[in-house]
Design a protein around this motif. Structure first.
Motif, short mmCIF file in Angstrom:
data_model
loop_
_atom_site.label_atom_id
_atom_site.label_comp_id
_atom_site.label_asym_id
_atom_site.label_seq_id
_atom_site.Cartn_x
_atom_site.Cartn_y
_atom_site.Cartn_z
N VAL A 1 0.86 -1.18 0.00
CA VAL A 1 0.00 0.00 0.00
C VAL A 1 0.90 1.23 0.00
CG1 VAL A 1 -1.74 1.28 1.31
CG2 VAL A 1 -1.83 -1.20 1.28
N GLN A 2 0.43 2.29 -0.62
CA GLN A 2 1.16 3.56 -0.60
C GLN A 2 0.33 4.61 0.12
OE1 GLN A 2 1.89 4.49 -4.71
NE2 GLN A 2 3.88 3.50 -4.67
N ALA A 3 0.98 5.38 0.98
CA ALA A 3 0.37 6.56 1.57
C ALA A 3 0.74 7.73 0.68
CB ALA A 3 0.88 6.78 2.98
N ARG A 4 -0.26 8.48 0.24
CA ARG A 4 -0.03 9.63 -0.64
C ARG A 4 -0.32 10.90 0.15
NH1 ARG A 4 -3.57 6.79 -5.27
NH2 ARG A 4 -2.02 5.30 -5.98
N LEU A 5 0.70 11.72 0.32
CA LEU A 5 0.59 12.95 1.08
C LEU A 5 0.68 14.14 0.13
CD1 LEU A 5 3.11 11.75 3.76
CD2 LEU A 5 0.65 11.82 4.04
N SER A 6 -0.24 15.09 0.25
CA SER A 6 -0.27 16.23 -0.67
C SER A 6 -0.87 17.45 0.02
CB SER A 6 -1.08 15.87 -1.92
OG SER A 6 -2.41 15.53 -1.56
N ASN A 7 -0.91 18.56 -0.71
CA ASN A 7 -1.51 19.81 -0.24
C ASN A 7 -0.94 20.27 1.09
OD1 ASN A 7 -3.22 19.92 -2.53
ND2 ASN A 7 -4.65 18.55 -1.52
#
Length: 198
Positions: free
Chosen positions: A58-64
């Protein structure tokens, strides 16, 4: 009777498309960190993503990202991207960590989503968020300020230290593959309709 069969087949197909879109979506969360009690201090906002040995990838996607972040950071394990666009952290290595230096005393925020839910036969994974000082000791709080526990075939469990962090569930965000599947289904339905006219 054949009209009823055709209508039933179309309704079933549309239902399958809708279910596929729902399964291919990932929940998105907005995290706000209030560091007003740590005024005139600096430290790391630390992200640690760990999975058990047989956890699904699984990938954690961090943005904004918003706040007074500096250019100083460190990463270890499956980490890619940047704060300016999107930061991605995997759970496959033994230790997957990204830490970003920030000036504290105000609000920091970011969004997080996960590439897919854990399968029913999988072990879990955990994304934790902490404030750390230069010596990598907890800063302010006595532990993690936010934790996302991805559990097999279950909704993500979110916990926070209310003195520092709040997490809100933004919405279900469809994955790009879901849009592709929907477009293919709609084209197939249009093709079947045109074929019937001929």
């Amino acid at each position: 009777m054949s009209i009823l069969n055709k209508l039933s087949a179309r309704l079933l197909f549309a239902l399958m498309l809708a279910c596929g879109m729902a399964q291919a979506s990932a929940e998105s969360y907005h995290v706000s960190i209030d560091t007003s009690t740590l005024a005139e201090q600096e430290g790391y906002v630390d992200f640690l993503f760990l999975g058990l040995a047989n956890a699904d990838p699984v990938q954690a996607r961090l943005s904004n990202f918003a706040g007074d972040f500096t250019s100083s950071s460190f990463a270890q394990g499956q980490v890619a991207g940047s704060l300016a666009s999107q930061l991605t952290i995997g759970n496959g290595d033994a230790w997957n960590e990204f830490a970003q230096w920030a000036r504290l005393g105000g609000m920091l925020s970011f969004d997080v989503s996960f590439s897919q839910p854990m399968g029913s036969g999988s072990a879990g994974a955990t994304l934790s968020v902490a404030l750390l000082d230069a010596g990598l000791n907890y800063l302010g709080a006595s532990g993690d300020i936010a934790t996302f526990a991805l559990l097999p075939a279950a909704v993500t469990a979110v916990s926070t230290d209310a003195a520092y962090a709040t997490v809100s569930n933004v919405s279900a965000v469809p994955e790009p593959a879901a849009y592709l599947m929907l477009a293919a289904g709609l084209l197939l339905m249009a093709g079947l309709r045109n074929r019937r006219r001929l």
